[in-house]
Scaffold this motif. Sequence first.
Motif, PDB file in Angstrom:
ATOM      1  N   PHE A 109       0.822  -1.206   0.000  1.00 37.83           N
ATOM      2  CA  PHE A 109       0.000   0.000   0.000  1.00 37.83           C
ATOM      3  C   PHE A 109       0.861   1.263   0.000  1.00 37.83           C
ATOM      4  N   MET A 110       0.383   2.290  -0.675  1.00 40.79           N
ATOM      5  CA  MET A 110       0.941   3.643  -0.590  1.00 40.79           C
ATOM      6  C   MET A 110      -0.229   4.567  -0.292  1.00 40.79           C
ATOM      7  N   SER A 111      -0.047   5.474   0.666  1.00 37.26           N
ATOM      8  CA  SER A 111      -1.089   6.442   1.001  1.00 37.26           C
ATOM      9  C   SER A 111      -0.422   7.783   1.298  1.00 37.26           C
ATOM     10  N   ILE A 112      -1.239   8.810   1.506  1.00 32.36           N
ATOM     11  CA  ILE A 112      -0.725  10.162   1.735  1.00 32.36           C
ATOM     12  C   ILE A 112      -1.263  10.673   3.072  1.00 32.36           C
ATOM     13  N   ASN A 125      -8.847   3.101   2.957  1.00 33.67           N
ATOM     14  CA  ASN A 125     -10.166   3.188   2.339  1.00 33.67           C
ATOM     15  C   ASN A 125     -10.448   4.507   1.644  1.00 33.67           C
ATOM     16  N   VAL A 126      -9.590   5.504   1.807  1.00 30.16           N
ATOM     17  CA  VAL A 126      -9.874   6.826   1.254  1.00 30.16           C
ATOM     18  C   VAL A 126      -8.840   7.262   0.225  1.00 30.16           C
ATOM     19  N   ASN A 127      -7.584   7.263   0.583  1.00 34.11           N
ATOM     20  CA  ASN A 127      -6.558   7.858  -0.276  1.00 34.11           C
ATOM     21  C   ASN A 127      -5.349   6.942  -0.410  1.00 34.11           C
ATOM     22  N   SER A 128      -5.567   5.734  -0.898  1.00 39.13           N
ATOM     23  CA  SER A 128      -4.429   4.822  -1.006  1.00 39.13           C
ATOM     24  C   SER A 128      -4.416   4.076  -2.333  1.00 39.13           C
ATOM     25  N   ILE A 129      -3.223   3.581  -2.630  1.00 44.80           N
ATOM     26  CA  ILE A 129      -3.000   2.671  -3.749  1.00 44.80           C
ATOM     27  C   ILE A 129      -2.756   1.305  -3.121  1.00 44.80           C
TER      28      ILE A 129
END
Length: 180
Positions: A109-112, A125-129
């Motif tokens: 996973f990658m998220s910000i 669940n909102v801003n991830s790859i």
Amino acid sequence: MAWTAPKTFTSSTVLTASDLNQQIRDNLKQCAAANFTPLGNYFVSTDPNQLAMRQYKKATSLASSQTTSTSYTDLPDGLGPSITIETGTEALVIYGCQLENDTAGFSAFMSITVSGNTSIAADTNVNSIRWMNNAGYAVQVSQFWYVDTLNAGENTFTAKYAVGGNTGTFSRRRMVVIPY
């Protein structure tokens, strides 16, 4: 200085230097063309008759780094990417990386996250790859995230990484933030 609503002149109105300075010179200084200086800047409306200059920023880390963390974390190389930028209440974040997990059936996973004037956690669940793959199979993935819950001011956007288990490898990490 803010834009001033123009006066309505009549034929008997005496025009003064102060009128000309305020009505013409000062109002023209508030037009976008008068404020464009650096290459790549653009303007957004922040309030009625108010403009703010914005500029996008980008960051890249081509290096490969790994994690075994099942909760979002920085990678050991510390290269993010991370961008600190002046925003309004909205921004478009474009981000991506090449990701893989060394074990079939487990995800990477990658998220910000956002910090500074705003606090937003990495969220699967909102801003991830997310990528679930066969062992050792890497893929380049990117995503757009339109965030409209920012507090205006200086905000820092930072990439975070996690796995569903075992070891994830992340490389070719890129991010662009376009503030509004």
